[in-house]
Write an enzyme that holds these catalytic residues in place. Sequence first.
Site, PDB file in Angstrom:
ATOM      1  N   GLY A  45       0.837  -1.188   0.000  1.00  0.00           N
ATOM      2  CA  GLY A  45       0.000   0.000   0.000  1.00  0.00           C
ATOM      3  C   GLY A  45       0.875   1.242   0.000  1.00  0.00           C
ATOM      4  CD  GLN A  50       3.379   5.836   2.606  1.00  0.00           C
ATOM      5  OE1 GLN A  50       2.371   5.271   2.217  1.00  0.00           O
ATOM      6  NE2 GLN A  50       4.422   5.176   3.070  1.00  0.00           N
ATOM      7  CB  CYS A  93       5.627   2.576   7.299  1.00  0.00           C
ATOM      8  SG  CYS A  93       5.034   4.030   6.431  1.00  0.00           S
ATOM      9  CG  LEU A  94       6.644   1.095   1.218  1.00  0.00           C
ATOM     10  CD1 LEU A  94       6.129   1.231  -0.215  1.00  0.00           C
ATOM     11  CD2 LEU A  94       7.737   0.038   1.280  1.00  0.00           C
ATOM     12  CG  HIS A 135      -0.259   1.395   7.392  1.00  0.00           C
ATOM     13  ND1 HIS A 135       0.729   1.002   8.270  1.00  0.00           N
ATOM     14  CD2 HIS A 135       0.363   2.223   6.501  1.00  0.00           C
ATOM     15  CE1 HIS A 135       1.880   1.567   7.927  1.00  0.00           C
ATOM     16  NE2 HIS A 135       1.685   2.306   6.848  1.00  0.00           N
ATOM     17  CD  GLU A 136      -1.112   2.618   2.879  1.00  0.00           C
ATOM     18  OE1 GLU A 136      -0.712   3.797   2.780  1.00  0.00           O
ATOM     19  OE2 GLU A 136      -0.335   1.657   3.062  1.00  0.00           O
ATOM     20  CG  HIS A 139       0.402   6.869   5.516  1.00  0.00           C
ATOM     21  ND1 HIS A 139       1.547   7.415   6.047  1.00  0.00           N
ATOM     22  CD2 HIS A 139       0.680   5.553   5.295  1.00  0.00           C
ATOM     23  CE1 HIS A 139       2.483   6.472   6.144  1.00  0.00           C
ATOM     24  NE2 HIS A 139       1.983   5.324   5.698  1.00  0.00           N
TER      25      HIS A 139
HETATM   26 ZN    ZN Z   1       2.942   3.544   5.720  1.00  0.00          ZN
END
Ligand code: ZN
Length: 195
Positions: A45, A50, A93-94, A135-136, A139
């Site tokens: 995701g 991000q 997380c990226l 999670h997204e 963000h």
């Molecule tokens: Zn993340």
Amino acid sequence: MSLQIIHYPHPTLRHVSKPLKRVDAELKQMVARMFELMYEHEGVGLAANQVDLPYRLFVANPEGDPNNADAEFVFINPVIKKGTGQHEKEEGCLSIPGVYAPVVRKEKIAVQAYTLEGEEISGELDGLFARIVQHEIDHLDGRLFIDRLTPTQLADISEALEEFEIDFDSKRGVGELPSDELIVARLADLERLRT
Ligand code: ZN
């Protein structure tokens, strides 16, 4: 516009996105690039914050397989209508690569969103997909998974987080990252275009 994944503690990760009102060709290109970046970094995701964009959207592929386009989803203006149960599982997380910690999420959620074509989608999710969506959406509200940890869990990863902070400061020191003021001004310009 060349998009790249930004890392903690970049201020855009704390930006609360406003609902998206306009989808144009450039935005569709940005979404395609978000999928590319997500796969490049082996994620499931990726939220607009991000990649330094102030839009209320994220992309996901719970299979994580670039060859499985059937599992690709774009969620625009997503809203969680209902959440039940609790489930703890390790998350990463990226934007904080290499850092993992267990996070408690709702086990099942009912979610409503729009596709890139403007169609409304809604349904119930559980398992990994439900976790990704929570999670997204966090963000998009300027929240990171590290905000949901207990003080003890946070202490366990504090050294790793400090390294990201040092890296951020040194990149700013050599002019590789803009000032907070410039970041805020750029996000406001992008918001005026589409929200
Ligand atoms: Zn993340």
